[in-house]
Scaffold this motif. Sequence first.
Motif, PDB file in Angstrom:
ATOM      1  N   PRO A   1      60.367  73.276  15.193  1.00 11.94           N
ATOM      2  CA  PRO A   1      61.509  72.688  15.898  1.00 11.94           C
ATOM      3  C   PRO A   1      61.124  71.388  16.600  1.00 11.94           C
ATOM      4  O   PRO A   1      60.066  71.303  17.230  1.00 11.94           O
ATOM      5  CB  PRO A   1      61.907  73.769  16.901  1.00 11.94           C
ATOM      6  N   GLY A   2      61.987  70.376  16.467  1.00 13.07           N
ATOM      7  CA  GLY A   2      61.695  69.069  17.023  1.00 13.07           C
ATOM      8  C   GLY A   2      61.203  68.095  15.990  1.00 13.07           C
ATOM      9  O   GLY A   2      61.164  66.880  16.210  1.00 13.07           O
ATOM     10  N   ASP A   3      60.796  68.621  14.827  1.00 13.72           N
ATOM     11  CA  ASP A   3      60.302  67.773  13.743  1.00 13.72           C
ATOM     12  C   ASP A   3      61.338  67.572  12.639  1.00 13.72           C
ATOM     13  O   ASP A   3      61.005  67.046  11.574  1.00 13.72           O
ATOM     14  CB  ASP A   3      59.037  68.392  13.124  1.00 13.72           C
ATOM     15  N   GLU A   4      62.570  67.997  12.873  1.00 13.00           N
ATOM     16  CA  GLU A   4      63.584  67.933  11.812  1.00 13.00           C
ATOM     17  C   GLU A   4      63.762  66.528  11.262  1.00 13.00           C
ATOM     18  O   GLU A   4      64.007  66.346  10.065  1.00 13.00           O
ATOM     19  CB  GLU A   4      64.933  68.455  12.339  1.00 13.00           C
ATOM     20  N   GLU A   5      63.664  65.521  12.130  1.00  9.17           N
ATOM     21  CA  GLU A   5      63.867  64.135  11.692  1.00  9.17           C
ATOM     22  C   GLU A   5      62.551  63.406  11.410  1.00  9.17           C
ATOM     23  O   GLU A   5      62.551  62.222  11.079  1.00  9.17           O
ATOM     24  CB  GLU A   5      64.659  63.364  12.758  1.00  9.17           C
ATOM     25  N   THR A   6      61.431  64.107  11.527  1.00  9.23           N
ATOM     26  CA  THR A   6      60.132  63.475  11.294  1.00  9.23           C
ATOM     27  C   THR A   6      59.930  63.220   9.807  1.00  9.23           C
ATOM     28  O   THR A   6      60.113  64.115   8.978  1.00  9.23           O
ATOM     29  CB  THR A   6      58.988  64.363  11.813  1.00  9.23           C
ATOM     30  N   ASP A   7      59.549  62.010   9.457  1.00 12.83           N
ATOM     31  CA  ASP A   7      59.251  61.673   8.072  1.00 12.83           C
ATOM     32  C   ASP A   7      58.010  62.443   7.632  1.00 12.83           C
ATOM     33  O   ASP A   7      57.008  62.479   8.349  1.00 12.83           O
ATOM     34  CB  ASP A   7      59.006  60.165   7.954  1.00 12.83           C
ATOM     35  N   ILE A   8      58.086  63.059   6.469  1.00 10.76           N
ATOM     36  CA  ILE A   8      56.962  63.864   5.988  1.00 10.76           C
ATOM     37  C   ILE A   8      55.680  63.036   5.914  1.00 10.76           C
ATOM     38  O   ILE A   8      54.578  63.554   6.130  1.00 10.76           O
ATOM     39  CB  ILE A   8      57.297  64.493   4.611  1.00 10.76           C
ATOM     40  N   PHE A   9      55.806  61.733   5.669  1.00  7.75           N
ATOM     41  CA  PHE A   9      54.614  60.889   5.557  1.00  7.75           C
ATOM     42  C   PHE A   9      53.975  60.625   6.925  1.00  7.75           C
ATOM     43  O   PHE A   9      52.842  60.146   6.997  1.00  7.75           O
ATOM     44  CB  PHE A   9      54.968  59.577   4.862  1.00  7.75           C
ATOM     45  N   ASP A  10      54.698  60.942   7.991  1.00  8.58           N
ATOM     46  CA  ASP A  10      54.148  60.832   9.344  1.00  8.58           C
ATOM     47  C   ASP A  10      53.634  62.174   9.853  1.00  8.58           C
ATOM     48  O   ASP A  10      53.260  62.283  11.027  1.00  8.58           O
ATOM     49  CB  ASP A  10      55.220  60.312  10.312  1.00  8.58           C
ATOM     50  N   ASN A  11      53.618  63.162   8.983  1.00  8.54           N
ATOM     51  CA  ASN A  11      53.190  64.502   9.400  1.00  8.54           C
ATOM     52  C   ASN A  11      52.032  64.977   8.518  1.00  8.54           C
ATOM     53  O   ASN A  11      52.102  66.011   7.867  1.00  8.54           O
ATOM     54  CB  ASN A  11      54.356  65.493   9.323  1.00  8.54           C
TER      55      ASN A  11
END
Length: 321
Positions: A208-218
């Motif tokens: 939760p909180g990572d819904e809008e995080t770009d996969i390339f930034d994770n």
Amino acid sequence: MQTFEEKRKDLDSLSWTRKDAEGNTSWRIEVGAEVLKEFRELVASFDITEGVLDTIEAGDVDTPLLAELAERARGEILGRFGFAHVVGFGEGGFDELQTRLFYVLFSLHMGEMMTTYGRLHDVKDRGYDFRSVDVSVSKTRVEAPFHTDSTSRRIFPNVFGLLCLRPAMEGGRSLLVSGCRAYGEIADETPELLPALFKDHYRNTVTPGDEETDIFDNAFPIYSWGTFSSGPTLRYMRHWIETGYEKAGRSLTAEDTASFDRLDEVLGKDENVLGVDLGAGEILFFNNCTVAHNRTAFVDFPQEDRKRLLARAWLRVAEQD
């Protein structure tokens, strides 16, 4: 990877096998009669509500014996074995809200309670299977693979706890293994597989909180030093790496797969794994940097009010005073 080799003595001091853990049970923390008495006097002094659980702080109450017990647990969690099994509270005859309050205060005496899932997140079967839908293992009853908590690069609890409110009818055993032990075996026996464990890997953004995080930034390594803690950190759950690569439209290399296979093999070795059965009112705290955990599949009681129920807490605990 070079740092791990340079710090091999430090790593070995955090490495253990099942035989080691069974032979030195300092990690078993007993809630004695005096602590129970102190807590009973506390709960008799005010009404406990769900709101209290969300807002109370350690400084709001006078519980020095509980604070002392929590500090002892903190030492075990940050020490060699990387976990603490808190037992004896279930014998106090407390109800569920009171038990949750004890857990919250114990956690607060150790550090900051994160609210990513709320202070407490109920762990129970919700009819899902993490292998077919993007949900955490906490919402399923199937056997989990060895893993550490959080798939997020930004959001990381270095300690987390599991309070057992109701055990399953059958199964649901917690399994623990030393991530430093796993590293040592791979380094000694198959060092050619190490590089893939130290490079960045995409992780599925399910925290939760990572819904809008770009996969390339994770993306981050499975093993690191000084990034998520002052020392070694294992961050691993193979399923979320594989689905992260799928989301990124990328493929794991043959070397990656071979390294994951080897890590899974070492983490799952019988001689490395300690099993812990949690009874009602018992708590298991883990160092999320050095210990990987797992849970066997379980069968619930048919009655709704007897189904397996645990409460999870994510914590940020200071590594030094």
